[in-house]
Write an enzyme that holds these catalytic residues in place. Structure first.
Site, mmCIF file in Angstrom:
data_model
loop_
_atom_site.group_PDB
_atom_site.id
_atom_site.type_symbol
_atom_site.label_atom_id
_atom_site.label_comp_id
_atom_site.label_asym_id
_atom_site.label_seq_id
_atom_site.Cartn_x
_atom_site.Cartn_y
_atom_site.Cartn_z
ATOM 1 N N PHE A 1 -1.183 -0.766 -10.767
ATOM 2 C CA PHE A 1 -1.676 -2.053 -10.280
ATOM 3 C C PHE A 1 -2.966 -2.513 -10.944
ATOM 4 O O PHE A 1 -3.479 -3.568 -10.607
ATOM 5 C CB PHE A 1 -1.811 -2.051 -8.759
ATOM 6 C CG PHE A 1 -2.408 -0.796 -8.179
ATOM 7 C CD1 PHE A 1 -3.747 -0.535 -8.289
ATOM 8 C CD2 PHE A 1 -1.599 0.123 -7.514
ATOM 9 C CE1 PHE A 1 -4.296 0.608 -7.754
ATOM 10 C CE2 PHE A 1 -2.136 1.285 -6.975
ATOM 11 C CZ PHE A 1 -3.501 1.523 -7.093
ATOM 12 N N LYS B 1 0.877 -1.178 0.000
ATOM 13 C CA LYS B 1 0.000 0.000 0.000
ATOM 14 C C LYS B 1 0.907 1.218 0.000
ATOM 15 O O LYS B 1 1.520 1.560 1.010
ATOM 16 C CB LYS B 1 -0.921 -0.003 1.216
ATOM 17 C CG LYS B 1 -1.937 1.132 1.177
ATOM 18 C CD LYS B 1 -2.914 1.048 2.341
ATOM 19 C CE LYS B 1 -4.111 1.971 2.163
ATOM 20 N NZ LYS B 1 -3.786 3.363 1.967
ATOM 21 N N ARG C 1 -3.283 8.617 -5.543
ATOM 22 C CA ARG C 1 -3.893 7.757 -6.552
ATOM 23 C C ARG C 1 -3.981 8.484 -7.891
ATOM 24 O O ARG C 1 -4.234 9.691 -7.921
ATOM 25 C CB ARG C 1 -5.294 7.409 -6.063
ATOM 26 C CG ARG C 1 -6.019 6.358 -6.882
ATOM 27 C CD ARG C 1 -5.509 4.982 -6.535
ATOM 28 N NE ARG C 1 -6.316 3.935 -7.154
ATOM 29 C CZ ARG C 1 -7.359 3.357 -6.580
ATOM 30 N NH1 ARG C 1 -7.759 3.737 -5.384
ATOM 31 N NH2 ARG C 1 -8.011 2.395 -7.180
ATOM 32 N N ARG D 1 -7.533 11.206 -7.715
ATOM 33 C CA ARG D 1 -8.619 10.433 -7.117
ATOM 34 C C ARG D 1 -9.946 11.198 -7.138
ATOM 35 O O ARG D 1 -11.010 10.620 -7.187
ATOM 36 C CB ARG D 1 -8.184 10.136 -5.690
ATOM 37 C CG ARG D 1 -9.177 9.445 -4.860
ATOM 38 C CD ARG D 1 -8.455 9.040 -3.617
ATOM 39 N NE ARG D 1 -9.393 8.590 -2.635
ATOM 40 C CZ ARG D 1 -9.103 7.688 -1.731
ATOM 41 N NH1 ARG D 1 -7.894 7.180 -1.685
ATOM 42 N NH2 ARG D 1 -9.985 7.305 -0.873
HETATM 43 P P1 AMP Z 1 -7.400 4.720 1.985
HETATM 44 O O1 AMP Z 1 -6.996 6.003 1.340
HETATM 45 O O2 AMP Z 1 -6.806 4.543 3.340
HETATM 46 O O3 AMP Z 1 -8.904 4.507 1.937
HETATM 47 O O4 AMP Z 1 -6.774 3.523 1.121
HETATM 48 C C1 AMP Z 1 -7.047 3.320 -0.217
HETATM 49 C C2 AMP Z 1 -5.985 4.008 -1.041
HETATM 50 O O5 AMP Z 1 -4.753 3.322 -0.982
HETATM 51 C C3 AMP Z 1 -6.261 4.019 -2.496
HETATM 52 O O6 AMP Z 1 -7.166 5.018 -2.879
HETATM 53 C C4 AMP Z 1 -4.894 4.263 -3.107
HETATM 54 O O7 AMP Z 1 -4.663 5.648 -3.214
HETATM 55 C C5 AMP Z 1 -3.954 3.703 -2.094
HETATM 56 N N1 AMP Z 1 -3.141 2.565 -2.581
HETATM 57 C C6 AMP Z 1 -1.834 2.418 -2.337
HETATM 58 N N2 AMP Z 1 -1.364 1.290 -2.850
HETATM 59 C C7 AMP Z 1 -2.395 0.664 -3.465
HETATM 60 C C8 AMP Z 1 -2.542 -0.569 -4.172
HETATM 61 N N3 AMP Z 1 -1.512 -1.413 -4.349
HETATM 62 N N4 AMP Z 1 -3.774 -0.869 -4.656
HETATM 63 C C9 AMP Z 1 -4.822 -0.026 -4.467
HETATM 64 N N5 AMP Z 1 -4.745 1.131 -3.810
HETATM 65 C C10 AMP Z 1 -3.551 1.489 -3.294
#
Ligand code: AMP
Length: 547
Positions: free
Chosen positions: A334, A246, A251, A266
Site C-alpha cells: 500500500f 486493514k 507488516r 515491523r
Molecule cells: P495497529 O497494529 O492496530 O496499531 O494497526 C496498524 C497496523 O495495521 C499496521 O502496522 C499494519 O500492520 C496494519 N495494516 C493492515 N492493513 C493496512 C493498510 N492498508 N495500511 C496500513 N497499515 C495496515
C-alpha cells in the site's frame, strides 16, 4: 572520550528530571566529541549499541551478565543473583558489588568509550560453539576494568535499558541545539536514516547535507503507524479520504536493488529467510528498484487465516519449505518509499500511490477514495465480511512519516477496547501450572518511554499458549522474588478490557476492569505500546459515551 566521563554524565542526567535540562546538558557535550565518539555516545545515551535500523543483537542475556560479574568480584553466581533479586535494579546492584570489590583492587586500565563499543561489537559478532565463552571473556574484561559507576552503566547497556530518561525527542533537541540546526531538519534526517548517531555526526561534519538525506536501501526505516479514530471525524476534517482494507497480517518493508532483495518486519528485523515465498512474489512483481510498505497475510484454501498463523510462520526459521506448502503467504502493498533511487516520502500519498501502481504488476491493495461517510461505512462492512480487521483511512495529501503514529492514518476496527502493553513480570502458576507463569504484570508508557504498571492479566490464555509463553519468557527473567518474576521488557500483549478505571493501585493511575489476554503481538516493539496520554483519551471518551 573515557567511558568514565560518559558514565559521569549519565549519572548527572539520571538525577535531572527536566527534559529541557537534559537536552541542554547533551547539547553542551555533543560538539566537544570527536567524530568517532559522537555517534557511539548518542546511541549509548539511549541504551542502544547499534543503529536503530540494525537488527544486530548483543546476545548477552541477564544470565551471562550475572556470571561475568560473579567471576570479577570473586563471588558465587548465587550471591549476585540474590543481590539483584532483592533490588530489581541490575545497574545499581552491579555498582554496589563493584564498590565492595574496589577496596581490594590495586590497578585497572581506564576504559575508553570506543573500546567499550568495539568489545560490544565483537560480542555481537561471535558465533558458533565458543561464542558464549568469548562473550563472557569480553564482559569479564569490561567489568574488571570498570569503576562502580561505570559498572552501573555497563550493565544497563548490556541489558539495553539505560533508565536515565533520554528518549529520541531529547536527543533530537540536543542535536539541533548543539549544532545550531533546526529541529525539523534533524527530525526529517532521522526519519530517513533511522540512526540518531549518524544524524548527529552529519550535523557535526556537514550540516548542510542534513536536509538532503536519502533513505538507504537495506537499512529499514520505521513504519508509519495509525491512531484509532472515526469515519465521520476523518471525513469532517479532511473531506475526501483514502480507505483501504486493514489486513489482519504482519507488516513488512521490502527492499530491492537489482537482484538484491530483503524483507523486514515491523520491528525492523530481517525476515528474508523466513519469508522466501513472499520475497519471490514481490521480486517477480516489479522490474524497478524499490522500497515498499505492505502487509503479508496467510491464506489457506482461499481464506485469510488469523494473524497468529502469520506470526507462527514467521517465527519458524527452519522447515520453511515444508510449512510453506500448507499455508500460502500473500503480500498486499500500500505504499512506496523509494523508487529507482528517488526518496518519495515527502510526496503526497496520492502521488506515491500512482507510482506504486505504475511499478507493481500485482499485489497492490485496492482502495477507495471518498468523502461520503455512508460509502466508507459500507466499505468498512464489506472489509469485515471478507475477513479483514477493519479499514484504514488515510489523508490523500499526507507525506509518509516514518515511525509516526499521528492522525494522518486512522484505523477503524470493531473492537476498540483492546490495548497493547509490555509484559514486565509474572507470577508462577499454581497446581498443575506451577512450572508455568500464571498471571502477567503489564505496563504502559509515559511520554519519555518509561514504563508504568497498569494491570495484571491471567484470563484468556489457554494451556497451549501458556506453554508457548513459558518458552518465550524463561529467557527474559531478570530477577525473582518468591513467586514473583521480573522480566526484561521486550514482549507485547494485546489485552481486552471491559472498562478503564481510575486507580491508585498501579503507577499508571488507571486500572483495567476484566482484563483478558487477546494475543501475543511479537511483531510489536515495547516502544509502540499504549501511552498514558492515549489512556487518558480513552478514559474521557468512555465516560462521555456513558453519559
Ligand atoms: P495497529 O497494529 O492496530 O496499531 O494497526 C496498524 C497496523 O495495521 C499496521 O502496522 C499494519 O500492520 C496494519 N495494516 C493492515 N492493513 C493496512 C493498510 N492498508 N495500511 C496500513 N497499515 C495496515
Amino acid at each position: 572520550m573515557l567511558f568514565r566521563e560518559f558514565a559521569e554524565l549519565c549519572d548527572t542526567i539520571e538525577k535531572t528530571s527536566s527534559r529541557l535540562a537534559m537536552a541542554d546538558l547533551l547539547a553542551e557535550v555533543f560538539p566537544t566529541l570527536s567524530a568517532d565518539d559522537l555517534p557511539i555516545f548518542v546511541r549509548f545515551s539511549r541504551g542502544k549499541i547499534f543503529p536503530d535500523w540494525s537488527a544486530e543483537k548483543l546476545g548477552f542475556g541477564p544470565g551471562l551478565l550475572y556470571e561475568a560479574l560473579a567471576y570479577v568480584i570473586g563471588k558465587k553466581r548465587e550471591t549476585v543473583i540474590s543481590a539483584i533479586n532483592s533490588s530489581g535494579d541490575t545497574g545499581r546492584v552491579v555498582e554496589g558489588l563493584l564498590e565492595k570489590r574496589e577496596q581490594t583492587m590495586f590497578f585497572s586500565e581506564e576504559l575508553e568509550l570506543l573500546d567499550v563499543h568495539s568489545r560490544f561489537v565483537q560480542m555481537a559478532k561471535t558465533s558458533g560453539r565458543k561464542s558464549q565463552q568469548e562473550r563472557m571473556r569480553s564482559a569479564q574484561y569490561l567489568f574488571s576494568n570498570a569503576s562502580p559507576l561505570e559498572g552501573r552503566y555497563l550493565a544497563r547497556l548490556m541489558l539495553e535499558e539505560m533508565r536515565i530518561g533520554v528518549g529520541e525527542g531529547v536527543v533530537r533537541e540536543a542535536v539541533a541545539k548543539g549544532f545550531a540546526v533546526s529541529e525539523e531538519i534533524v527530525e526529517h534526517a532521522h526519519q530517513a536514516l533511522n540512526d540518531l548517531g549518524e544524524v548527529a555526526l552529519l550535523a557535526k561534519t556537514n550540516s548542510a547535507a542534513l536536509a538532503e538525506v536519502r533513505i538507504t536501501p537495506f537499512r529499514p526505516v520505521k513504519m508509519m503507524l495509525a491512531q484509532a479514530g472515526s469515519i465521520t471525524g476523518m471525513v469532517e476534517t479532511h473531506g475526501s479520504v483514502v480507505a483501504e482494507n486493514k489486513y489482519d497480517g504482519s507488516r513488512f518493508q521490502f527492499h530491492k536493488v537489482g537482484s538484491k532483495t530483503a524483507i523486514y518486519s515491523r520491528r525492523l528485523e530481517e525476515m528474508t529467510k523466513s519469508l522466501p515465498d513472499v520475497v519471490a512474489l514481490l521480486t517477480a512483481a516489479t522490474d524497478h528498484d524499490v522500497i515498499i510498505d505492505g502487509e503479508v497475510i496467510a491464506m489457506q484454501d482461499g481464506k485469510p487465516m488469523p494473524f497468529q498463523t502469520v506470526l507462527r510462520r514467521i517465527r519458524r526459521k527452519h522447515d520453511v519449505a515444508e510449512v510453506a506448502g500448507a499455508i500460502s503467504m500473500q503480500p498486499r502493498v500500500f505504499d512506496i518509499l523509494v523508487c529507482d533511487g528517488e526518496t518519495l516520502i515527502d510526496k503526497p500519498l496520492s502521488e506515491r500511490r500512482s507510482i506504486l501502481e505504475s511499478v507493481m504488476k500485482e499485489f497492490v491493495a485496492p482502495q477507495m477514495v471518498s468523502d461520503s461517510s455512508e460509502d466508507i461505512e459500507r466499505y468498512y462492512h464489506a472489509a469485515l465480511d471478507s475477513g479483514n480487521e477493519g479499514i484504514m483511512l488515510k489523508v490523500p495529501d499526507s507525506p509518509y512519516l516514518p515511525g509516526n503514529r499521528g492522525k494522518l492514518w486512522i484505523k477503524i476496527k470493531p473492537e476498540v477496547d483492546t490495548i497493547d502493553l509490555t509484559v514486565i513480570g509474572a507470577e508462577w502458576g499454581e497446581g498443575k501450572r506451577a512450572k508455568m507463569f500464571g498471571s502477567f504484570l503489564l505496563a504502559c508508557q509515559d511520554e519519555n518511554g518509561d514504563l508504568l504498571e497498569l494491570s495484571r492479566v491471567a484470563t484468556g490464555i489457554d494451556d497451549a499458549m501458556l506453554a508457548e509463553l513459558y518458552e518465550l519468557f524463561k529467557e527474559k527473567i531478570v530477577a525473582e522474588h518468591g513467586k514473583t518474576v521480573v522480566f526484561e521488557p521486550d514482549v507485547v500483549f494485546e489485552v481486552g478490557y471491559a472498562e478503564l478505571q481510575r486507580s491508585t493501585n498501579y503507577a499508571a493511575g488507571y486500572a483495567l476492569r476484566f482484563p483478558r489476554f487477546v494475543r501475543l503481538r511479537d511483531d510489536k516493539d515495547p516502544s509502540e505500546i499504549e501511552t498514558i496520554e492515549s489512556l487518558a483519551r480513552r478514559y474521557s471518551m468512555q465516560n462521555k459515551a456513558g453519559q
